[in-house]
Write a protein that holds these residues in place. Structure first.
Motif, PDB file in Angstrom:
ATOM      1  N   GLN A  54      23.220   7.590 -16.572  1.00  0.00           N
ATOM      2  CA  GLN A  54      22.364   6.946 -17.562  1.00  0.00           C
ATOM      3  C   GLN A  54      21.598   7.995 -18.378  1.00  0.00           C
ATOM      4  OE1 GLN A  54      19.331   4.445 -15.875  1.00  0.00           O
ATOM      5  NE2 GLN A  54      18.974   3.363 -17.795  1.00  0.00           N
ATOM      6  N   GLN A  55      21.082   9.005 -17.726  1.00  0.00           N
ATOM      7  CA  GLN A  55      20.353  10.064 -18.428  1.00  0.00           C
ATOM      8  C   GLN A  55      21.281  10.814 -19.383  1.00  0.00           C
ATOM      9  OE1 GLN A  55      17.003  10.510 -18.237  1.00  0.00           O
ATOM     10  NE2 GLN A  55      17.324  11.889 -19.961  1.00  0.00           N
ATOM     11  N   ASN A  56      22.511  11.058 -18.964  1.00  0.00           N
ATOM     12  CA  ASN A  56      23.475  11.734 -19.835  1.00  0.00           C
ATOM     13  C   ASN A  56      23.792  10.894 -21.068  1.00  0.00           C
ATOM     14  OD1 ASN A  56      23.702  14.045 -18.290  1.00  0.00           O
ATOM     15  ND2 ASN A  56      25.470  13.297 -17.142  1.00  0.00           N
ATOM     16  N   THR A 114      23.046  12.046 -24.891  1.00  0.00           N
ATOM     17  CA  THR A 114      24.101  12.030 -25.899  1.00  0.00           C
ATOM     18  C   THR A 114      23.676  11.228 -27.117  1.00  0.00           C
ATOM     19  OG1 THR A 114      25.769  12.218 -24.158  1.00  0.00           O
ATOM     20  CG2 THR A 114      26.519  11.452 -26.315  1.00  0.00           C
ATOM     21  N   MET A 115      23.058  10.079 -26.891  1.00  0.00           N
ATOM     22  CA  MET A 115      22.590   9.255 -28.001  1.00  0.00           C
ATOM     23  C   MET A 115      21.522   9.990 -28.818  1.00  0.00           C
ATOM     24  SD  MET A 115      22.511   5.546 -26.099  1.00  0.00           S
ATOM     25  CE  MET A 115      21.680   4.710 -27.422  1.00  0.00           C
ATOM     26  N   ASP A 116      20.635  10.717 -28.152  1.00  0.00           N
ATOM     27  CA  ASP A 116      19.617  11.489 -28.850  1.00  0.00           C
ATOM     28  C   ASP A 116      20.255  12.589 -29.698  1.00  0.00           C
ATOM     29  OD1 ASP A 116      17.487  10.034 -27.894  1.00  0.00           O
ATOM     30  OD2 ASP A 116      17.027  11.424 -26.251  1.00  0.00           O
ATOM     31  N   MET A 117      21.281  13.247 -29.135  1.00  0.00           N
ATOM     32  CA  MET A 117      21.958  14.300 -29.892  1.00  0.00           C
ATOM     33  C   MET A 117      22.657  13.724 -31.120  1.00  0.00           C
ATOM     34  SD  MET A 117      23.358  16.816 -26.785  1.00  0.00           S
ATOM     35  CE  MET A 117      24.975  16.663 -27.351  1.00  0.00           C
ATOM     36  N   ASN A 124      22.808  12.986 -36.936  1.00  0.00           N
ATOM     37  CA  ASN A 124      22.823  12.110 -38.104  1.00  0.00           C
ATOM     38  C   ASN A 124      21.636  12.397 -39.028  1.00  0.00           C
ATOM     39  OD1 ASN A 124      25.171  10.841 -37.361  1.00  0.00           O
ATOM     40  ND2 ASN A 124      24.132   9.133 -36.338  1.00  0.00           N
ATOM     41  N   LYS A 125      20.474  12.637 -38.463  1.00  0.00           N
ATOM     42  CA  LYS A 125      19.291  12.934 -39.264  1.00  0.00           C
ATOM     43  C   LYS A 125      19.490  14.251 -40.030  1.00  0.00           C
ATOM     44  CE  LYS A 125      15.894  10.458 -36.466  1.00  0.00           C
ATOM     45  NZ  LYS A 125      14.764  10.590 -35.555  1.00  0.00           N
TER      46      LYS A 125
END
Length: 102
Positions: free
Chosen positions: A82-84, A88-91, A96-97
């Protein structure tokens, strides 16, 4: 020459089955206590193997500490996965930003 009538007593610790197999009374008792039919065993060695396997399975089933440890390990693995996923979603979000210049 001796005859069968000269045999006075067969020791009680030995049981001969219909097919000529012999098992000690202690082995028979252990098999019965574990729910194993003594007539299903051909030799004393086979009986001892079955007894060891049944006792090992019984001990494994009666050891809740091992089971709890396994559950904790699985929970820990799930938390890491779950942490991974979150990392990944944060990266991806950060990428994208940067691409969009936000």
């Amino acid at each position: 020459m001796s005859s069968i009538s000269s045999i006075h007593q067969i020791p009680s610790f030995v049981m001969a089955t219909d097919t000529g197999r012999t098992l000690s009374q202690a082995t028979i008792d252990k098999l019965l206590a574990l729910g194993i039919d003594p007539n299903s065993v051909q030799t004393e060695a086979q009986a001892q193997i079955l007894i060891a396997q049944a006792e090992a399975a019984k001990n494994q089933n009666n050891n809740p500490g091992q089971e709890e440890g396994g559950k904790q390990q699985e929970k820990h693995k799930a938390e890491l996965i779950q942490q991974n996923i979150f990392n990944t979603m944060d990266m991806i979000s950060l990428s994208n930003k940067l691409i969009l210049g936000i």
